[in-house]
Write an enzyme that holds these catalytic residues in place. Structure first.
Site, PDB file in Angstrom:
ATOM      1  N   HIS A 209     -61.870  26.911  41.271  1.00  0.00           N
ATOM      2  CA  HIS A 209     -62.094  28.046  40.374  1.00  0.00           C
ATOM      3  C   HIS A 209     -62.539  29.274  41.148  1.00  0.00           C
ATOM      4  O   HIS A 209     -62.238  30.406  40.782  1.00  0.00           O
ATOM      5  CB  HIS A 209     -63.152  27.676  39.331  1.00  0.00           C
ATOM      6  CG  HIS A 209     -62.634  26.727  38.309  1.00  0.00           C
ATOM      7  ND1 HIS A 209     -63.390  25.754  37.726  1.00  0.00           N
ATOM      8  CD2 HIS A 209     -61.403  26.619  37.764  1.00  0.00           C
ATOM      9  CE1 HIS A 209     -62.651  25.074  36.868  1.00  0.00           C
ATOM     10  NE2 HIS A 209     -61.441  25.587  36.879  1.00  0.00           N
ATOM     11  N   ARG A 316     -47.635  30.243  29.454  1.00  0.00           N
ATOM     12  CA  ARG A 316     -48.260  28.905  29.498  1.00  0.00           C
ATOM     13  C   ARG A 316     -49.279  28.823  28.347  1.00  0.00           C
ATOM     14  O   ARG A 316     -50.469  29.020  28.545  1.00  0.00           O
ATOM     15  CB  ARG A 316     -48.954  28.681  30.843  1.00  0.00           C
ATOM     16  CG  ARG A 316     -48.003  28.492  32.012  1.00  0.00           C
ATOM     17  CD  ARG A 316     -48.800  28.191  33.288  1.00  0.00           C
ATOM     18  NE  ARG A 316     -47.981  27.605  34.329  1.00  0.00           N
ATOM     19  CZ  ARG A 316     -47.502  28.264  35.384  1.00  0.00           C
ATOM     20  NH1 ARG A 316     -47.765  29.534  35.547  1.00  0.00           N
ATOM     21  NH2 ARG A 316     -46.774  27.642  36.312  1.00  0.00           N
ATOM     22  N   ARG A 352     -43.690  28.684  26.075  1.00  0.00           N
ATOM     23  CA  ARG A 352     -43.530  27.256  26.363  1.00  0.00           C
ATOM     24  C   ARG A 352     -44.454  26.483  25.433  1.00  0.00           C
ATOM     25  O   ARG A 352     -45.631  26.813  25.337  1.00  0.00           O
ATOM     26  CB  ARG A 352     -43.886  26.964  27.817  1.00  0.00           C
ATOM     27  CG  ARG A 352     -43.905  25.467  28.077  1.00  0.00           C
ATOM     28  CD  ARG A 352     -44.114  25.128  29.504  1.00  0.00           C
ATOM     29  NE  ARG A 352     -45.484  25.309  29.927  1.00  0.00           N
ATOM     30  CZ  ARG A 352     -45.896  25.104  31.182  1.00  0.00           C
ATOM     31  NH1 ARG A 352     -45.016  24.747  32.096  1.00  0.00           N
ATOM     32  NH2 ARG A 352     -47.149  25.275  31.520  1.00  0.00           N
ATOM     33  N   GLU A 451     -37.725  19.840  34.812  1.00  0.00           N
ATOM     34  CA  GLU A 451     -38.825  19.547  35.731  1.00  0.00           C
ATOM     35  C   GLU A 451     -38.770  18.111  36.237  1.00  0.00           C
ATOM     36  O   GLU A 451     -39.590  17.701  37.056  1.00  0.00           O
ATOM     37  CB  GLU A 451     -40.170  19.731  35.010  1.00  0.00           C
ATOM     38  CG  GLU A 451     -40.335  21.100  34.397  1.00  0.00           C
ATOM     39  CD  GLU A 451     -41.665  21.245  33.680  1.00  0.00           C
ATOM     40  OE1 GLU A 451     -42.624  21.685  34.313  1.00  0.00           O
ATOM     41  OE2 GLU A 451     -41.736  20.927  32.479  1.00  0.00           O
ATOM     42  N   ASN A 474     -42.330  23.513  40.347  1.00  0.00           N
ATOM     43  CA  ASN A 474     -43.615  22.911  40.740  1.00  0.00           C
ATOM     44  C   ASN A 474     -43.594  21.413  40.446  1.00  0.00           C
ATOM     45  O   ASN A 474     -43.993  20.589  41.271  1.00  0.00           O
ATOM     46  CB  ASN A 474     -44.784  23.546  39.982  1.00  0.00           C
ATOM     47  CG  ASN A 474     -44.855  25.038  40.196  1.00  0.00           C
ATOM     48  OD1 ASN A 474     -44.282  25.553  41.146  1.00  0.00           O
ATOM     49  ND2 ASN A 474     -45.547  25.743  39.314  1.00  0.00           N
ATOM     50  N   ASP A 475     -43.129  21.084  39.247  1.00  0.00           N
ATOM     51  CA  ASP A 475     -43.062  19.671  38.885  1.00  0.00           C
ATOM     52  C   ASP A 475     -41.793  19.014  39.413  1.00  0.00           C
ATOM     53  O   ASP A 475     -41.830  17.859  39.826  1.00  0.00           O
ATOM     54  CB  ASP A 475     -43.140  19.515  37.358  1.00  0.00           C
ATOM     55  CG  ASP A 475     -44.578  19.596  36.877  1.00  0.00           C
ATOM     56  OD1 ASP A 475     -45.439  18.945  37.501  1.00  0.00           O
ATOM     57  OD2 ASP A 475     -44.851  20.305  35.895  1.00  0.00           O
ATOM     58  N   ARG A 485     -48.531  17.295  43.530  1.00  0.00           N
ATOM     59  CA  ARG A 485     -48.648  18.728  43.860  1.00  0.00           C
ATOM     60  C   ARG A 485     -50.091  19.157  44.096  1.00  0.00           C
ATOM     61  O   ARG A 485     -50.346  20.270  44.536  1.00  0.00           O
ATOM     62  CB  ARG A 485     -47.984  19.591  42.770  1.00  0.00           C
ATOM     63  CG  ARG A 485     -48.679  19.563  41.439  1.00  0.00           C
ATOM     64  CD  ARG A 485     -47.805  20.159  40.342  1.00  0.00           C
ATOM     65  NE  ARG A 485     -48.264  21.453  39.880  1.00  0.00           N
ATOM     66  CZ  ARG A 485     -47.852  22.039  38.766  1.00  0.00           C
ATOM     67  NH1 ARG A 485     -46.922  21.469  38.012  1.00  0.00           N
ATOM     68  NH2 ARG A 485     -48.318  23.201  38.409  1.00  0.00           N
ATOM     69  N   CYS A 522     -38.915  29.144  36.997  1.00  0.00           N
ATOM     70  CA  CYS A 522     -40.227  29.709  36.680  1.00  0.00           C
ATOM     71  C   CYS A 522     -41.355  29.038  37.471  1.00  0.00           C
ATOM     72  O   CYS A 522     -42.527  29.327  37.253  1.00  0.00           O
ATOM     73  CB  CYS A 522     -40.513  29.646  35.179  1.00  0.00           C
ATOM     74  SG  CYS A 522     -40.558  27.971  34.537  1.00  0.00           S
TER      75      CYS A 522
END
Ligand code: PEP
Ligand code: MG
Length: 614
Positions: A209, A316, A352, A451, A474-475, A485, A522
């Site tokens: 974070h 998202r 999404r 994905e 990414n996936d 990942r 994306c």
């Protein structure tokens, strides 16, 4: 971009020996200035025996400290929300949950009563055991939660002892570079932005974070420097390079000269990037590429407009859940979706449907932990069972479609049954809205994310039932190459230019085009300018990227010619080596847009292990 802490006219300190520390770059920018070393927050907590008659008083003190800490965190959260928006402020929910953790509170009360000790000692012992357990977990994300735990514990202890942290990071007297073992998210959120030139820490990763905060605040930062707090002293002069993850003690004149040049290049690059903001994303030979933005909340619509995107390619939406302490109602969702759609109309906003699960915290959904959350009850699988959640979201999206150019896509489709079931439910919800006379866009386009390798292999079946496909690299990379990942240990295997990935992208593009629908990317791969020529050469129609990187991608697009991208893609489709494909991508990208790469020492697509060098 080159921010320094010397007052004008004040002679710079005499250079002794230069020493270079290498870590993980998490927030771009270069700065130099005086070190402000944060003391170790872990001050000793003394154990005191408490007579029976006073034990209730200790418990009362403990409860008062919890409630005072809660007020403080709510205040920090309010400030962060105002300054940076709900998604950043949402991380403090995790801190508030620590304060409400019944098991932890009961354990502390039991320790006070049974061991007859002071509240500080009982709380410190229990909290430290929790944090140590979290810190030992393999999962990087959970490990980061140990920092959250210690952050809250320090606040509670300070409130119990009346002790304040040695340095008030909110009110610093002079410009400085903050060096600490581990800057907590709340420390980072409160940094005095006019005085803190940059920061560096011993521990940390790109997904912490603290790193996310640094990027939002645009403060140059390097983490994972191992022993930097032990090696530096207050008042020493350092140079911090957030592009390459380097901190240099006593930089020599030669180093300063080189960094001066780097900063000049950065300034001139930023000017060039400003130039393309309102220009079209069109190649030198006239091919248009749609460049869209990835967002997490409606408030990001301003950033979308400012970066020169043509709408949103990935909203998202699950961040509405993650940053809230309750399940968002249909009405709350509608308000958020409508705000984004209306702000950007007539540009499209691709919502999404919730991608909950995996690494995305479900604190208030009470979902039991899983052995393999990325292979588990995630995204569309979760929504197709939790129909109340799915229904309220789809109704909210449909209602928002009456207020702008809304499109919708499903995440993590692995087979046709899931798509058919989701589509059938959407039809049911549309019928409900018609009966209720609630307006929505009857022609709202629906697409799916690609994905999972199985989705690529059945892409024709999907494409003939959909209006677009969006490749979530990414996936797709983690599932195709079996590389988590989030796991730093195997990060070197996470290769966007692996021949299998190149072929999977091509197969998806071909299937979409056979059915006359558009296809986008994306995932993070779309935001790496080195890979832009390859994706265009493979025939991708749209790239959707984080707003801060969009100008770089547009800059690259505007320098390319389609035949050279096709040649690169043809090479990549024949090639057997990820390294060779990456090298060819770098060669073309650096040839056509060298200024984009002048500040980078690390090549994109490579992973450099952090190691101190002297
Ligand atoms: C992806 O997987 O590439 C993607 C864009 O989705 P997320 O990163 O949210 O999983
Ligand atoms: Mg994904």
């Amino acid at each position: 971009m080159f921010r320094h802490g010397y007052a004008k006219g004040v002679p710079e300190p005499i250079q002794k020996g230069e020493k270079v520390f290498r870590g993980i770059p998490v927030s771009n920018g270069v700065c130099r200035g005086k070190v402000l070393l944060l003391g170790n927050a872990q001050q000793p907590v003394s154990r005191q025996s408490v007579p029976d008659a006073l034990l209730a008083g200790e418990i009362g003190r403990f409860e008062a400290a919890l409630s005072q800490t809660r007020q403080e965190i709510l205040e920090v959260q309010r400030k962060v929300n105002a300054a940076m928006g709900a998604s950043e402020a949402g991380i403090f929910e995790a801190h508030l949950l620590v304060l409400e953790d019944r098991t932890l509170i009961d354990e502390v009360v039991r320790a006070i009563n049974q061991q007859k000790v002071n509240a500080e000692h009982a709380f410190h012992t229990v909290a430290e055991r929790y944090a140590a357990t979290l810190a030992a977990i393999e999962d990087e994300y959970l490990r980061e939660r140990a920092a959250d735990m210690r952050d809250v514990a320090t606040r509670v202890l300070n409130n119990l002892t009346g002790r304040r942290q040695g340095v008030d990071l909110h009110q610093l007297k002079e410009p400085c570079i903050v060096i600490g073992h581990d800057l907590t998210p709340s420390d980072t959120a409160q940094l005095d932005r006019t005085r803190v030139l940059g920061f560096a820490t011993d521990v940390g990763s790109k997904t912490s974070h603290t790193a996310i905060m640094a990027r939002s605040l645009r403060i140059p930062a390097v983490v994972g420097l191992n022993t930097i707090t032990a090696e530096l002293e207050n008042g020493q002069y350092v140079l911090l390079d957030g592009f390459n993850g380097v901190v240099i003690l006593n930089p020599t004149d030669q180093t300063l000269f080189e960094y001066g040049q780097l900063v000049r290049k950065q300034v001139s690059l930023e000017e060039k990037l400003r130039d393309v903001l309102d220009k079209p994303a069109i190649t030198l030979d006239g091919q248009t590429i749609v460049l869209s933005a990835n967002i997490e909340q409606a408030a990001d619509a301003d950033a979308v407009k400012a970066c020169g995107a043509e709408g949103v390619g990935l909203f998202r939406t699950e961040y509405l859940y993650i940053s809230s302490n309750h399940l968002p109602t249909e009405e709350e969702q509608f308000q958020a979706y409508r705000a984004a759609a209306a702000a950007l109309s007539p540009q499209p906003v691709v919502m999404r449907t919730f991608d909950l699960g995996g690494d995305k915290f479900l604190s208030h959904l009470q979902v039991p932990p899983e052995m393999n959350p990325f292979l588990g009850w995630r995204a569309i699988r979760f929504c197709l069972e939790e129909l109340d959640i799915f229904r309220s979201q789809i109704r909210a999206i449909l209602r928002a479609s009456a207020h702008g150019n809304v499109k919708m896509m499903y995440p993590m489709i692995s087979g046709l049954e899931e798509l058919n079931r989701a589509n059938a439910l959407v039809e049911e919800y549309k019928a409900e809205l018609r009966r209720e006379n609630i307006p929505f866009d009857e022609a709202m386009e629906i697409g799916a994310m690609i994905e999972i390798p199985s989705a690529v292999l059945i892409a024709d079946s999907l494409a003939k039932r959909l209006k677009f496909l969006s490749i979530g690299t990414n996936d797709l990379i983690q599932y195709s190459l079996a590389v988590d990942r989030m796991n730093e240990k195997i990060a070197y295997l996470y290769q966007p230019t692996h021949p299998a990935i190149v072929r999977l992208i091509k197969a998806t593009v071909d299937a979409a085009h056979r059915h006359n629908i558009w296809v986008g990317v994306c995932g993070e791969m779309a935001g790496d300018p080195t890979l832009t020529p390859l994706l265009i050469g493979l025939g991708v129609d749209e790239l959707s990227v984080a707003p801060p990187v969009l100008p770089q991608i547009k800059f690259m697009v505007r320098r390319l010619k389609i035949p050279e991208t096709k040649e690169l893609a043809a090479f990549a489709l024949e090639c057997e080596s990820a390294g060779e494909i990456l090298a060819r991508c770098q060669e073309l990208a650096r040839n056509v847009a060298p200024s984009l790469f002048e500040n980078r020492v690390l090549e994109s697509g490579t992973v450099a292990p952090p190691a101190p060098v002297s």
